[in-house]
Design a protein around this motif. Sequence first.
Motif, PDB file in Angstrom:
ATOM      1  N   UNK A 281     -36.060 -91.567  -8.074  1.00  0.00           N
ATOM      2  CA  UNK A 281     -35.890 -90.471  -7.117  1.00  0.00           C
ATOM      3  C   UNK A 281     -34.416 -90.276  -6.779  1.00  0.00           C
TER       4      UNK A 281
ATOM      5  N   UNK B 182     -32.706 -88.511  -9.713  1.00  0.00           N
ATOM      6  CA  UNK B 182     -33.048 -87.084  -9.768  1.00  0.00           C
ATOM      7  C   UNK B 182     -32.263 -86.323  -8.703  1.00  0.00           C
TER       8      UNK B 182
ATOM      9  N   UNK C 239     -29.458 -83.439  -9.232  1.00  0.00           N
ATOM     10  CA  UNK C 239     -29.583 -82.132  -8.578  1.00  0.00           C
ATOM     11  C   UNK C 239     -28.325 -81.824  -7.778  1.00  0.00           C
TER      12      UNK C 239
ATOM     13  N   UNK D  57     -25.443 -80.770 -10.142  1.00  0.00           N
ATOM     14  CA  UNK D  57     -25.583 -79.400 -10.658  1.00  0.00           C
ATOM     15  C   UNK D  57     -25.281 -78.380  -9.549  1.00  0.00           C
ATOM     16  N   UNK D  58     -25.822 -78.640  -8.350  1.00  0.00           N
ATOM     17  CA  UNK D  58     -25.637 -77.679  -7.257  1.00  0.00           C
ATOM     18  C   UNK D  58     -24.170 -77.560  -6.875  1.00  0.00           C
TER      19      UNK D  58
ATOM     20  N   UNK E 216     -40.229 -85.619  -6.519  1.00  0.00           N
ATOM     21  CA  UNK E 216     -39.337 -85.337  -7.640  1.00  0.00           C
ATOM     22  C   UNK E 216     -39.432 -83.867  -8.052  1.00  0.00           C
TER      23      UNK E 216
ATOM     24  N   UNK F 123     -37.665 -81.627  -5.533  1.00  0.00           N
ATOM     25  CA  UNK F 123     -36.200 -81.668  -5.642  1.00  0.00           C
ATOM     26  C   UNK F 123     -35.741 -80.822  -6.830  1.00  0.00           C
TER      27      UNK F 123
ATOM     28  N   UNK G 298     -33.621 -77.302  -6.445  1.00  0.00           N
ATOM     29  CA  UNK G 298     -32.288 -77.158  -7.028  1.00  0.00           C
ATOM     30  C   UNK G 298     -32.167 -75.850  -7.787  1.00  0.00           C
TER      31      UNK G 298
ATOM     32  N   UNK H 287     -29.784 -72.523  -7.189  1.00  0.00           N
ATOM     33  CA  UNK H 287     -28.939 -71.935  -8.238  1.00  0.00           C
ATOM     34  C   UNK H 287     -29.183 -70.425  -8.314  1.00  0.00           C
TER      35      UNK H 287
END
Lengths: 202, 197
Positions: free
Chosen positions: A11, A14, A18, A21-22, B70, B73, B77, B81
């Motif tokens: 978790x 991940x 995220x 990328x953000x 998971x 999330x 995300x 975007x």
Amino acid sequence: MKELARLVLVLTLIAAGAGLILSLVERATREPIAEQRRQETLRALSAVLPPADNSPDTDTVSLVVGKDRRGRELQRLFFRGRKGGEVSGVAFKVVAPDGYSGNIAIMVGIDPTGTVTGVEILSHAETPGLGDKITEAWFKEMFKGRNLDNADWRVKKDGGEFDQITGATISPRAVVGAIHRGLDFFKTHQDEILASSGGSGQ
Amino acid sequence: MSLAREFTKGLWRDNAVFRLLLGLCPALAVTTSAVNGLGMGFATTFVLVCSNFVVASLRKVIPARVRIPSFIVIIASFVTVVQLCMEAYFYDLHKALGIFIPLIVVNCLILGRAEAYASRNPLLPSVVDGVGMGLGFTLALFVLGSVRELFGVGTLLGFTVFGAGYQPLILMILPPGAFIAMGLLLAGMNRIESLRK
């Protein structure tokens, strides 16, 4: 215990991916988004102000217009358009809290004597087909050339001289009232607003 | 099942809006015009394809007990975007769709596909499933938006269809119109289905 560690690890990875990328996307879009917002303000300003040769969005004065419910000061930004250095018009945003649904945000442009040069509806949530006619050109044109002395700032239904919209009196009444209050505020503070500081924030 | 079948099921047989009745909140709320429907549909399709891709490729890594957080999330995300890119490059659409873009996170269609399909199937079918389901959703929103715009404003994609004499049926672009149009379209779909049998 080993199972728990695996859950936490997966978790976390991940979420970290995220986050990475953000942050990249945010960095790439930060400039274009700021530019879009600036363009939006500029479009509204050029629609309501008389012709100007400066950039009114950087020539601003900020005044305290009141206090909100928690006692914090509410600021209002006054954008000044200039022609050859002289202030040719002032634009400011007023909010009508008494529309049919939600706030109506209005950009008002006036010349230095307090006569309206243009009005633009920035955002609203009025009923489509009824109250949203406040965004139509004929409605916004009504305010041009009006000031505190030559107009009765009420809709016709209330004894004033501004046309309401068939089937929707509340929205125009809110708009007229908000512009009226804005003009009143300008009248009492015009010395501070017009004070030629050559543009604060520059 | 063949890949072609995986793709077409989302368009008609398992259409998210008209057959599974998933994702109705955005479907009813933003479809005041055909353009809004298309914009919302494509944004959702993008999120769905990306999340199906990531969920399918990580399906053997993600332990079952933390799969829902998971998935959320991952979906959230991609939604962020989309939201940032839309505000940067399609500002008007961003203003029209407003709060409903961040709310794609809780669109049960996307979590539903991640849970029911992408977490149990290989990469390629999952992506195809996402494209099909997403385009089916887009199609449904476009049809719903077109019907409401046509009768509620008299235009289609911004072009005047009914002449100036047309008195718009304002009800159709108000919230009740969403339910009425949805109900009529559902009835039509069910009628076609029963005739096919």
